[in-house]
Design an enzyme around this catalytic site. Structure first.
Site, PDB file in Angstrom:
ATOM      1  N   GLU A  76       0.828  -1.209   0.000  1.00  0.00           N
ATOM      2  CA  GLU A  76       0.000   0.000   0.000  1.00  0.00           C
ATOM      3  C   GLU A  76       0.863   1.260   0.000  1.00  0.00           C
ATOM      4  OE1 GLU A  76      -3.011  -0.215  -0.589  1.00  0.00           O
ATOM      5  OE2 GLU A  76      -3.555  -2.268  -0.025  1.00  0.00           O
ATOM      6  N   CYS A 139      -7.681  -0.861   8.253  1.00  0.00           N
ATOM      7  CA  CYS A 139      -6.289  -0.925   7.767  1.00  0.00           C
ATOM      8  C   CYS A 139      -5.806   0.446   7.324  1.00  0.00           C
ATOM      9  CB  CYS A 139      -6.167  -1.913   6.602  1.00  0.00           C
ATOM     10  SG  CYS A 139      -6.319  -3.612   7.155  1.00  0.00           S
ATOM     11  N   HIS A 162      -1.093  -5.640   2.456  1.00  0.00           N
ATOM     12  CA  HIS A 162      -2.306  -6.447   2.509  1.00  0.00           C
ATOM     13  C   HIS A 162      -1.990  -7.840   1.962  1.00  0.00           C
ATOM     14  CE1 HIS A 162      -5.571  -3.218   2.935  1.00  0.00           C
ATOM     15  NE2 HIS A 162      -5.926  -4.177   3.765  1.00  0.00           N
TER      16      HIS A 162
HETATM   17  N1  PCA Z   1      -8.143  -6.039   7.142  1.00  0.00           N
HETATM   18  C1  PCA Z   1      -9.067  -4.945   7.291  1.00  0.00           C
HETATM   19  C2  PCA Z   1      -8.960  -4.516   8.730  1.00  0.00           C
HETATM   20  C3  PCA Z   1      -8.233  -5.621   9.423  1.00  0.00           C
HETATM   21  C4  PCA Z   1      -7.675  -6.454   8.354  1.00  0.00           C
HETATM   22  O1  PCA Z   1      -6.921  -7.430   8.521  1.00  0.00           O
HETATM   23  C5  PCA Z   1      -8.865  -3.824   6.272  1.00  0.00           C
HETATM   24  O2  PCA Z   1      -8.398  -4.110   5.140  1.00  0.00           O
HETATM   25  O3  PCA Z   1      -9.173  -2.662   6.555  1.00  0.00           O
END
Ligand code: PCA
Length: 198
Positions: A76, A139, A162
């Site tokens: 990200e 996140c 992610h």
């Molecule tokens: N994914 C979520 C919040 C916690 C996680 O593991 C997200 O992509 O916001």
């Protein structure tokens, strides 16, 4: 000695397992590494993160989260000053169109070497890409908060990765991807230290 903070999340929103919690367990206790599993709650996650950042003052932060819709690892690049949720968090909160930090910058950019991490992941055939949106759920809130820390600690680097569900990429491979990302963060910190004038 450098110190790296690695965070993951508990399960949320019908996902029985959060691979990032498992990954963090694997790295627990490693030399120079501080690990922490965050709640999937807008307020609590940020408070937890701020507390652990203040306690440990890391040189680098890598936060991990599950993207249940992804087929690959996503590095990200951007966090938005926005909480806008289509599903409640684990505390039942569902903010709509809320700034995370009123008066804060609209966006913050990751400071880790995402390009090199993507290249390194590809070199060992792990599906990976960079991403221009971490969403507007927890996140993104965590990334925005951690980049606030790196902004005020210019020697520090940080970013967010992610990962997909374990059915798409198995745990060993996700651990390997995390290892590669951590290695690159470490390299970035050391390169910055050695290029500083004496
Ligand atoms: N994914 C979520 C919040 C916690 C996680 O593991 C997200 O992509 O916001």
């Amino acid at each position: 000695m450098t110190r790296i903070l690695l965070t993951g999340f508990e399960p949320f929103a019908g996902n029985k397992v959060n691979p990032t919690e498992r990954i963090v367990e694997v790295f627990e206790g490693r030399h120079e590494l501080v690990t922490h599993v965050l709640h999937v709650e807008f307020d609590k996650a940020r408070t937890q993160l701020k507390t652990v950042l203040a306690q440990t003052e890391p040189d680098a932060v890598l936060a991990l989260g599950l993207d249940a819709n992804s087929e690959q690892v996503k590095l990200e690049r951007v966090a938005l000053n926005l909480a806008d949720s289509t599903k409640p968090d684990n505390a039942g909160e569902q903010p709509v169109d809320q700034p995370l930090e009123p008066g804060g910058p609209a966006a913050r950019f990751s400071s880790f070497n995402w390009r090199r991490i993507v290249e390194q992941l590809h070199s060992v055939e792990i599906p990976a890409t960079s991403s221009l949106s971490a969403g507007t759920y927890v996140c993104n809130a965590v990334l925005y908060t951690l980049l606030g820390y790196t902004e005020s600690h210019p020697h520090a680097v940080g970013g967010f990765m992610h990962v997909p569900p374990l059915e798409r990429i198995d745990l060993d491979t996700q651990v390997r991807a995390t290892e590669i990302a951590l290695y690159e963060l470490d390299r970035t910190i050391h390169a910055a230290h050695t290029s500083k004038p004496a």
